[in-house]
Design a protein around this motif. Structure first.
Motif, PDB file in Angstrom:
ATOM      1  N   VAL A  22       0.840  -1.200   0.000  1.00  0.00           N
ATOM      2  CA  VAL A  22       0.000   0.000   0.000  1.00  0.00           C
ATOM      3  C   VAL A  22       0.878   1.253   0.000  1.00  0.00           C
ATOM      4  O   VAL A  22       0.599   2.216  -0.715  1.00  0.00           O
ATOM      5  N   ASN A  23       1.947   1.231   0.760  1.00  0.00           N
ATOM      6  CA  ASN A  23       2.862   2.375   0.782  1.00  0.00           C
ATOM      7  C   ASN A  23       3.566   2.540  -0.562  1.00  0.00           C
ATOM      8  O   ASN A  23       3.744   3.661  -1.030  1.00  0.00           O
ATOM      9  N   LEU A  24       3.975   1.448  -1.171  1.00  0.00           N
ATOM     10  CA  LEU A  24       4.625   1.527  -2.486  1.00  0.00           C
ATOM     11  C   LEU A  24       3.668   2.059  -3.549  1.00  0.00           C
ATOM     12  O   LEU A  24       4.091   2.744  -4.474  1.00  0.00           O
ATOM     13  N   SER A  25       2.394   1.751  -3.401  1.00  0.00           N
ATOM     14  CA  SER A  25       1.424   2.251  -4.383  1.00  0.00           C
ATOM     15  C   SER A  25       1.357   3.774  -4.371  1.00  0.00           C
ATOM     16  O   SER A  25       1.089   4.399  -5.393  1.00  0.00           O
ATOM     17  N   ALA A  53     -12.439 -16.453   9.994  1.00  0.00           N
ATOM     18  CA  ALA A  53     -12.310 -15.559  11.156  1.00  0.00           C
ATOM     19  C   ALA A  53     -10.919 -14.916  11.197  1.00  0.00           C
ATOM     20  O   ALA A  53     -10.791 -13.703  11.397  1.00  0.00           O
ATOM     21  N   TYR A  54      -9.885 -15.715  11.001  1.00  0.00           N
ATOM     22  CA  TYR A  54      -8.531 -15.155  10.972  1.00  0.00           C
ATOM     23  C   TYR A  54      -8.342 -14.274   9.737  1.00  0.00           C
ATOM     24  O   TYR A  54      -7.602 -13.295   9.780  1.00  0.00           O
ATOM     25  N   GLY A  55      -8.996 -14.628   8.646  1.00  0.00           N
ATOM     26  CA  GLY A  55      -8.924 -13.801   7.451  1.00  0.00           C
ATOM     27  C   GLY A  55      -9.523 -12.425   7.682  1.00  0.00           C
ATOM     28  O   GLY A  55      -8.970 -11.413   7.239  1.00  0.00           O
ATOM     29  N   VAL A  56     -10.650 -12.372   8.378  1.00  0.00           N
ATOM     30  CA  VAL A  56     -11.276 -11.088   8.702  1.00  0.00           C
ATOM     31  C   VAL A  56     -10.364 -10.281   9.628  1.00  0.00           C
ATOM     32  O   VAL A  56     -10.178  -9.070   9.436  1.00  0.00           O
ATOM     33  N   ALA A  57      -9.777 -10.939  10.618  1.00  0.00           N
ATOM     34  CA  ALA A  57      -8.855 -10.244  11.527  1.00  0.00           C
ATOM     35  C   ALA A  57      -7.647  -9.710  10.759  1.00  0.00           C
ATOM     36  O   ALA A  57      -7.213  -8.574  10.985  1.00  0.00           O
ATOM     37  N   TYR A  58      -7.128 -10.511   9.850  1.00  0.00           N
ATOM     38  CA  TYR A  58      -5.999 -10.080   9.022  1.00  0.00           C
ATOM     39  C   TYR A  58      -6.386  -8.868   8.177  1.00  0.00           C
ATOM     40  O   TYR A  58      -5.641  -7.895   8.101  1.00  0.00           O
ATOM     41  N   TYR A  59      -7.553  -8.945   7.562  1.00  0.00           N
ATOM     42  CA  TYR A  59      -8.037  -7.846   6.722  1.00  0.00           C
ATOM     43  C   TYR A  59      -8.168  -6.555   7.526  1.00  0.00           C
ATOM     44  O   TYR A  59      -7.690  -5.497   7.111  1.00  0.00           O
ATOM     45  N   LEU A  60      -8.809  -6.637   8.676  1.00  0.00           N
ATOM     46  CA  LEU A  60      -8.994  -5.445   9.510  1.00  0.00           C
ATOM     47  C   LEU A  60      -7.648  -4.870   9.969  1.00  0.00           C
ATOM     48  O   LEU A  60      -7.445  -3.647   9.956  1.00  0.00           O
ATOM     49  N   ALA A  61      -6.737  -5.760  10.360  1.00  0.00           N
ATOM     50  CA  ALA A  61      -5.417  -5.294  10.788  1.00  0.00           C
ATOM     51  C   ALA A  61      -4.669  -4.625   9.640  1.00  0.00           C
ATOM     52  O   ALA A  61      -4.032  -3.574   9.831  1.00  0.00           O
ATOM     53  N   SER A  62      -4.764  -5.205   8.449  1.00  0.00           N
ATOM     54  CA  SER A  62      -4.045  -4.620   7.310  1.00  0.00           C
ATOM     55  C   SER A  62      -4.632  -3.270   6.915  1.00  0.00           C
ATOM     56  O   SER A  62      -3.893  -2.344   6.583  1.00  0.00           O
ATOM     57  N   VAL A  63      -5.936  -3.137   6.971  1.00  0.00           N
ATOM     58  CA  VAL A  63      -6.564  -1.857   6.635  1.00  0.00           C
ATOM     59  C   VAL A  63      -6.209  -0.799   7.677  1.00  0.00           C
ATOM     60  O   VAL A  63      -5.843   0.334   7.329  1.00  0.00           O
ATOM     61  N   LEU A  64      -6.284  -1.157   8.951  1.00  0.00           N
ATOM     62  CA  LEU A  64      -5.948  -0.193  10.005  1.00  0.00           C
ATOM     63  C   LEU A  64      -4.483   0.231   9.938  1.00  0.00           C
ATOM     64  O   LEU A  64      -4.170   1.425  10.044  1.00  0.00           O
ATOM     65  N   ASN A  72      -1.034   8.194   1.482  1.00  0.00           N
ATOM     66  CA  ASN A  72      -2.209   8.522   0.680  1.00  0.00           C
ATOM     67  C   ASN A  72      -3.388   7.662   1.132  1.00  0.00           C
ATOM     68  O   ASN A  72      -3.457   6.478   0.828  1.00  0.00           O
ATOM     69  N   LYS A  73      -4.319   8.269   1.837  1.00  0.00           N
ATOM     70  CA  LYS A  73      -5.449   7.538   2.410  1.00  0.00           C
ATOM     71  C   LYS A  73      -6.438   7.052   1.350  1.00  0.00           C
ATOM     72  O   LYS A  73      -7.149   6.083   1.568  1.00  0.00           O
ATOM     73  N   ILE A  74      -6.472   7.695   0.184  1.00  0.00           N
ATOM     74  CA  ILE A  74      -7.357   7.242  -0.898  1.00  0.00           C
ATOM     75  C   ILE A  74      -6.944   5.845  -1.354  1.00  0.00           C
ATOM     76  O   ILE A  74      -7.793   4.993  -1.626  1.00  0.00           O
ATOM     77  N   TYR A  75      -5.658   5.595  -1.409  1.00  0.00           N
ATOM     78  CA  TYR A  75      -5.184   4.267  -1.796  1.00  0.00           C
ATOM     79  C   TYR A  75      -5.562   3.232  -0.747  1.00  0.00           C
ATOM     80  O   TYR A  75      -5.789   2.070  -1.072  1.00  0.00           O
ATOM     81  N   ALA A 140     -19.171   8.817  -5.408  1.00  0.00           N
ATOM     82  CA  ALA A 140     -17.814   9.376  -5.342  1.00  0.00           C
ATOM     83  C   ALA A 140     -17.068   9.100  -6.639  1.00  0.00           C
ATOM     84  O   ALA A 140     -16.049   8.425  -6.646  1.00  0.00           O
ATOM     85  N   PRO A 141     -17.573   9.616  -7.759  1.00  0.00           N
ATOM     86  CA  PRO A 141     -16.932   9.301  -9.045  1.00  0.00           C
ATOM     87  C   PRO A 141     -15.510   9.849  -9.163  1.00  0.00           C
ATOM     88  O   PRO A 141     -14.716   9.342  -9.946  1.00  0.00           O
ATOM     89  N   LYS A 142     -15.168  10.847  -8.362  1.00  0.00           N
ATOM     90  CA  LYS A 142     -13.808  11.421  -8.415  1.00  0.00           C
ATOM     91  C   LYS A 142     -12.762  10.418  -7.913  1.00  0.00           C
ATOM     92  O   LYS A 142     -11.584  10.577  -8.186  1.00  0.00           O
ATOM     93  N   LEU A 143     -13.200   9.408  -7.171  1.00  0.00           N
ATOM     94  CA  LEU A 143     -12.268   8.362  -6.749  1.00  0.00           C
ATOM     95  C   LEU A 143     -11.846   7.477  -7.924  1.00  0.00           C
ATOM     96  O   LEU A 143     -10.786   6.869  -7.902  1.00  0.00           O
ATOM     97  N   ILE A 144     -12.694   7.423  -8.950  1.00  0.00           N
ATOM     98  CA  ILE A 144     -12.417   6.575 -10.106  1.00  0.00           C
ATOM     99  C   ILE A 144     -11.826   7.377 -11.254  1.00  0.00           C
ATOM    100  O   ILE A 144     -10.879   6.948 -11.905  1.00  0.00           O
ATOM    101  N   TYR A 145     -12.388   8.566 -11.487  1.00  0.00           N
ATOM    102  CA  TYR A 145     -11.918   9.400 -12.597  1.00  0.00           C
ATOM    103  C   TYR A 145     -11.923  10.850 -12.125  1.00  0.00           C
ATOM    104  O   TYR A 145     -12.952  11.361 -11.682  1.00  0.00           O
ATOM    105  N   SER A 146     -10.787  11.512 -12.254  1.00  0.00           N
ATOM    106  CA  SER A 146     -10.657  12.856 -11.683  1.00  0.00           C
ATOM    107  C   SER A 146     -11.218  13.966 -12.573  1.00  0.00           C
ATOM    108  O   SER A 146     -11.444  15.066 -12.113  1.00  0.00           O
ATOM    109  N   GLY A 147     -11.448  13.681 -13.848  1.00  0.00           N
ATOM    110  CA  GLY A 147     -11.974  14.701 -14.751  1.00  0.00           C
ATOM    111  C   GLY A 147     -13.477  14.836 -14.636  1.00  0.00           C
ATOM    112  O   GLY A 147     -14.131  14.245 -13.774  1.00  0.00           O
ATOM    113  N   GLU A 148     -14.039  15.630 -15.538  1.00  0.00           N
ATOM    114  CA  GLU A 148     -15.487  15.810 -15.566  1.00  0.00           C
ATOM    115  C   GLU A 148     -16.120  14.620 -16.287  1.00  0.00           C
ATOM    116  O   GLU A 148     -15.708  14.236 -17.377  1.00  0.00           O
ATOM    117  N   LEU A 149     -17.147  14.070 -15.673  1.00  0.00           N
ATOM    118  CA  LEU A 149     -17.802  12.893 -16.236  1.00  0.00           C
ATOM    119  C   LEU A 149     -19.100  13.282 -16.934  1.00  0.00           C
ATOM    120  O   LEU A 149     -19.973  13.907 -16.337  1.00  0.00           O
TER     121      LEU A 149
END
Length: 188
Positions: A22-25, A53-64, A72-75, A140-149
């Protein structure tokens, strides 16, 4: 289910790799989606290596951790959506497999139609993806495309998202095959 020390160590290393991805992105703009996808693939591996259950815990830990450490919090939101998709799909696949095993036990025949299960799975994949993607596209279309849609562009972005889903999912399937062949055999 007790998880072995090796598996917990593996989850911790994968967690570090996910956060690094995520940081490299954020640092390497040309590889943003590649690094986010690579990090999210490890959510699926966490479920496959342990359980949901461990997968959910892993997911939550990775997101946090990503929210705390990534510049960049958008990423982080994109990573969270990609990881949630894989988490839900792995849960659905487990459910479908369990249902097929129950059918085998009660019907005493080994011919579960694989094509119908594959169709069901792809329908679920599109439903889950679009449950995440369409609200983002609308609210939130600006998250996908930054121009005018323009209105016709929404259709193009929607269809492009469907193609991206298929590519993402096929790449994930290939990643899992490579993981099981090269890495998994060294864990036990």
């Amino acid at each position: 289910m007790h998880v072995s020390t090796k598996r917990l160590t593996l989850l911790a290393m994968m967690l570090a790799i996910s956060v690094i991805c995520v940081n490299l992105s954020a640092m390497i703009e040309m590889g943003t989606l590649f690094f986010l996808a690579a990090g999210s693939y490890l959510v699926g591996v966490a479920v496959l290596e342990t359980n949901l259950a461990y997968g959910v815990a892993y997911y939550l830990a990775s997101v946090l951790l990503s929210l705390i450490l990534a510049p960049n919090k958008i990423y982080c939101l994109t990573y969270a959506a990609m990881g949630a998709y894989l988490l839900i799909i792995e849960a659905i696949q487990t459910s479908l497999k369990n249902r097929d095993l129950k059918k085998l036990a009660t019907l005493n025949h080994s011919d579960i139609p694989q094509k119908s299960r594959a169709k069901q799975l792809w329908l679920c994949k599109f439903a889950v993806f679009n449950a995440i993607y369409i609200p983002t596209l609308i609210f939130a279309p600006k998250l996908i495309y930054s121009g005018e849609l323009k209105p016709v562009m929404y259709l193009g972005i929607f269809l492009g998202g469907q193609v991206a889903l298929v590519l993402y999912d096929l790449a994930y399937a290939e990643f899992i095959v490579k993981y099981w062949k090269r890495i998994r055999k060294n864990i036990d």
